[in-house]
Design a protein around this motif. Structure first.
Motif, short mmCIF file in Angstrom:
data_model
loop_
_atom_site.label_atom_id
_atom_site.label_comp_id
_atom_site.label_asym_id
_atom_site.label_seq_id
_atom_site.Cartn_x
_atom_site.Cartn_y
_atom_site.Cartn_z
N ASP A 288 -10.71 1.99 -4.95
CA ASP A 288 -9.63 2.74 -4.33
C ASP A 288 -9.85 4.24 -4.55
O ASP A 288 -10.62 4.64 -5.42
CB ASP A 288 -8.30 2.31 -4.94
CG ASP A 288 -7.13 2.60 -4.02
OD1 ASP A 288 -7.37 3.19 -2.95
OD2 ASP A 288 -6.00 2.23 -4.35
N ASN B 294 -5.73 -1.09 0.74
CA ASN B 294 -6.11 -2.28 -0.03
C ASN B 294 -5.81 -3.55 0.77
O ASN B 294 -4.66 -3.91 0.96
CB ASN B 294 -5.35 -2.27 -1.35
CG ASN B 294 -5.81 -3.40 -2.26
OD1 ASN B 294 -6.64 -4.23 -1.87
ND2 ASN B 294 -5.29 -3.41 -3.47
N PHE C 188 -11.30 -2.64 0.07
CA PHE C 188 -10.53 -1.49 0.53
C PHE C 188 -11.08 -0.99 1.86
O PHE C 188 -12.28 -0.68 1.95
CB PHE C 188 -10.57 -0.37 -0.50
CG PHE C 188 -9.94 -0.74 -1.81
CD1 PHE C 188 -8.60 -0.47 -2.04
CD2 PHE C 188 -10.67 -1.37 -2.79
CE1 PHE C 188 -8.01 -0.82 -3.24
CE2 PHE C 188 -10.09 -1.74 -4.00
CZ PHE C 188 -8.75 -1.46 -4.22
N ASN D 71 0.82 -1.21 0.00
CA ASN D 71 0.00 0.00 0.00
C ASN D 71 0.86 1.27 0.00
O ASN D 71 0.36 2.35 0.31
CB ASN D 71 -0.93 0.01 1.22
CG ASN D 71 -2.19 -0.82 0.99
OD1 ASN D 71 -3.14 -0.36 0.38
ND2 ASN D 71 -2.17 -2.06 1.45
#
Lengths: 419, 202
Positions: free
Chosen positions: A372, A385, A396, A116
């Motif tokens: 996202d 995520n 998410f 991430n």
């Protein structure tokens, strides 16, 4: 009659079908709405939990940072008030020879976080975190060790013993072995390593010769004065507190703690991402840098990022009186390490740090969103995520970020070393 | 007979419409409750962020106070004007609403009046669209600085952001907007904190 019969007949098949279909659609809508409302409230509760949990942890971290350097040295290697026999050397315990109010390091990456774009830092804070009391104590050097006998009478000692003299357990709790002891006499500070403490009629703290306390006399520029007529030194313990983001699923301090966390945490099948969850953890280190058993605390659940910047004097004081202008340094800037790196064997200057900019990000427990959102300014995280680490896909978690500048009041006006 | 006939007939369109309307009112109630919950959650988050911005401001002003180390008995020249960018705007008239001002943005400190939705400092000149929170300062002397080096400034900071569904004509984080922000609790939420900044007389 005919009219009555016509009116009292039952529903036709078509009417029935139409009304059944209508009813079906309405009940479908009602169920969909109920399900949606349930999910909505669950997801809002999760983000509200993340907000409160993150906020509490963040306040703890802020309070600890604000206390950095309390009754301690912001940089033992350059502190003009410290009186060592020699400058700190490799014989000194690891944490003491690099004693500094603030140190920031980059721990090993964690897969679910790097996926991430998160590489949380860790911070080591030194200061008197157990107590704000200082104890008057009479030193006696015996061979390699020095014994400090607490002066009975002052409030601090009476508080220790709850009105009488403190017992062994109290003394060993307040002055634990493998902790750093700071001794102050006539404005000079000495640092030593506690090996033992005992209570009773003569409560004492014993320190060893690593490092050896500089004694007065023999032409030394400074030294601890003992004997009749010497001014009474005061002593206090210096603690080392570390904060970092880590997995307690795989990296708890002890097997017992790990088993406890395993019971606390959800099953992976219930909440995807649980196996790779990370937390903000506070742990105390001893004088050698080893974590002290039983001091590991989970401060904020589901923490996914800890980002630290420093605002500091941009160079030496201009003429020994005027502070240099302030500037803020991010970890990607070359100067950052010269403020937050180790002080042992370097010219790094943590004593010039005036405030720490802390950013803590926590996520909600589950992936409540299926898309996202691009990161914000300064690589700030909006969505985490859960699938990136190899778990659920397209899941998410929402995040909460807390940020503040925390001034280090204990070293607000330190200008040394001179230009 | 007539009664029997009336009881056995189907629903009229009006009855159906009424039933659907009542159902609709119920659904609207649930949906509006969802909105209230989401807005309350967002407000709790914004309040936490704004409080931290206000505290960050007070700590930044305390940092700047360390630069304010003259005049002292040794050096009578005040360095408030040369060595600070925010404290120099201290007002000599105390406690007037008009004394609120928009502080400057400092590139060296990456800190200024504007902050984004997560509380990151924003340079308005570079990224005006990111501003979610704005802050004003009000500085006045509690103790006038003199040769004793004991100057003390009362520092007030207010952080404000738009209420849900509210708009503001123009840029609310511009210097010209300050008079329109004063007392505008209809459009904005406010967090206000107060501290005192001492002169560094060491």
């Amino acid at each position: 009659m005919s009219a009555l019969r016509q009116r009292s007949r039952g529903f036709t098949l078509v009417e029935l079908m139409v009304s059944l279909m209508g009813g079906l659609f309405i009940s479908l809508a009602v169920f969909a709405l109920a399900k949606d409302a349930g999910r909505f409230y669950q997801s809002e509760t999760r983000i509200a939990n993340a907000t409160v949990g993150g906020l509490l942890g963040f306040e703890r971290l802020r309070t600890d940072i604000a206390r950095a350097g309390l009754m301690s040295s912001p940089n033992i290697n350059q502190d003009p008030t410290v009186c060592p026999l020699n400058p700190p050397n490799s014989g000194w315990p690891a944490n003491l020879r690099k004693l500094a109010s603030i140190q920031v390091t980059q721990p090993l990456p964690i897969a679910a976080l790097t996926a991430n774009g998160r590489t949380p830092q860790q911070i080591l804070i030194a200061g008197s975190f157990g107590s704000v009391d200082q104890y008057a104590a009479k030193p006696t050097a015996t061979g390699a060790t020095t014994t400090f006998e607490l002066v009975l009478g002052p409030g601090a000692v009476m508080r220790l013993g709850n009105g009488t003299t403190p017992d062994d357990i109290t003394m060993q709790t307040v002055f634990p072995a493998l902790h750093a002891l700071r001794i102050v006499q006539n404005g000079r500070a000495f640092y030593a390593q506690i090996v033992n403490a005992s209570g009773g009629a003569k409560p004492t703290v014993v320190v060893n010769s690593q490092p050896q306390i500089q004694m007065a006399g023999n032409g030394a520029e400074c030294g601890l004065t003992t004997g009749a007529g010497a001014s009474m030194p005061t002593i206090n313990v210096v603690n080392f507190i570390q904060y970092d983001v880590r997995s307690l699923v795989t990296n708890a301090q002890t097997a017992v703690a790990q088993a406890t966390y395993a019971k606390m945490f959800q099953k992976e099948s219930v909440a995807p991402g649980e196996a790779s969850r990370t937390e903000l953890v506070r742990v105390e280190q001893d004088i050698t840098g080893a974590p002290i058993p039983g001091t590991e605390e989970l401060v904020a659940e589901y923490a996914v990022d800890l980002n630290l910047q420093v605002t500091a004097m941009s160079g030496p004081s201009l003429n020994g009186i005027d502070p240099a202008p302030l500037a803020t340094y991010t970890p990607s800037m070359a100067q950052f390490a010269s403020y937050t790196g180790t002080t042992y064997g370097t010219a790094n200057h943590p004593q010039w740090i005036r405030s720490v900019r802390v950013r803590l990000t926590v996520r909600s427990r589950e992936g409540d969103r299926d898309s996202d959102v691009p990161n914000g300014a300064g690589n700030a995280l909006f969505r985490f995520n859960l699938g990136a680490g190899g778990g659920a896909t397209d899941s998410f978690a929402r995040t909460r970020t807390f940020q503040a500048d925390v001034a280090l009041h204990n070293q607000a006006d330190i200008l040394w070393p001179p230009p | 007979m007539t009664l029997n006939a009336r009881t056995q007939r189907g629903y009229t369109a009006v009855e159906l419409m009424m039933a659907i309307s009542i159902f609709g009112v119920g659904v609207a109630g649930i949906i509006s409750m969802e909105k209230v919950t989401a807005v309350s959650n967002a407000h709790a988050k914004n309040l936490a962020i704004a409080s931290h911005i206000a505290e960050a401001w007070l700590d930044n002003l305390a940092n700047e106070g360390t630069q304010w180390n003259h005049p002292t008995t040794g050096d009578l020249l005040s360095d408030l004007n040369n060595d600070t960018i925010w404290l120099r705007q201290v007002s000599t008239t105390q406690d007037a609403a008009a004394n609120w001002f928009l502080p400057l943005y400092s590139g060296a400190l990456n800190f200024g009046p504007a902050f984004d939705a997560l509380g990151n400092p924003v340079n308005v000149a570079l990224n005006p669209g990111a501003v979610a929170f704005c802050s004003h300062l009000r500085l006045s002397y509690l103790y006038q600085p003199g040769a004793d080096g004991n100057g003390l400034i009362r520092a007030e900071v207010r952080v404000f952001w738009l209420r849900d569904g509210q708009t503001f004509a123009g840029d609310f984080c511009a210097a010209g907007a300050v008079p329109n922000i004063n007392g505008n609790a209809t459009a904005f939420h406010f967090v206000q904190k107060i501290s005192a900044i001492r002169e560094n007389n060491k």
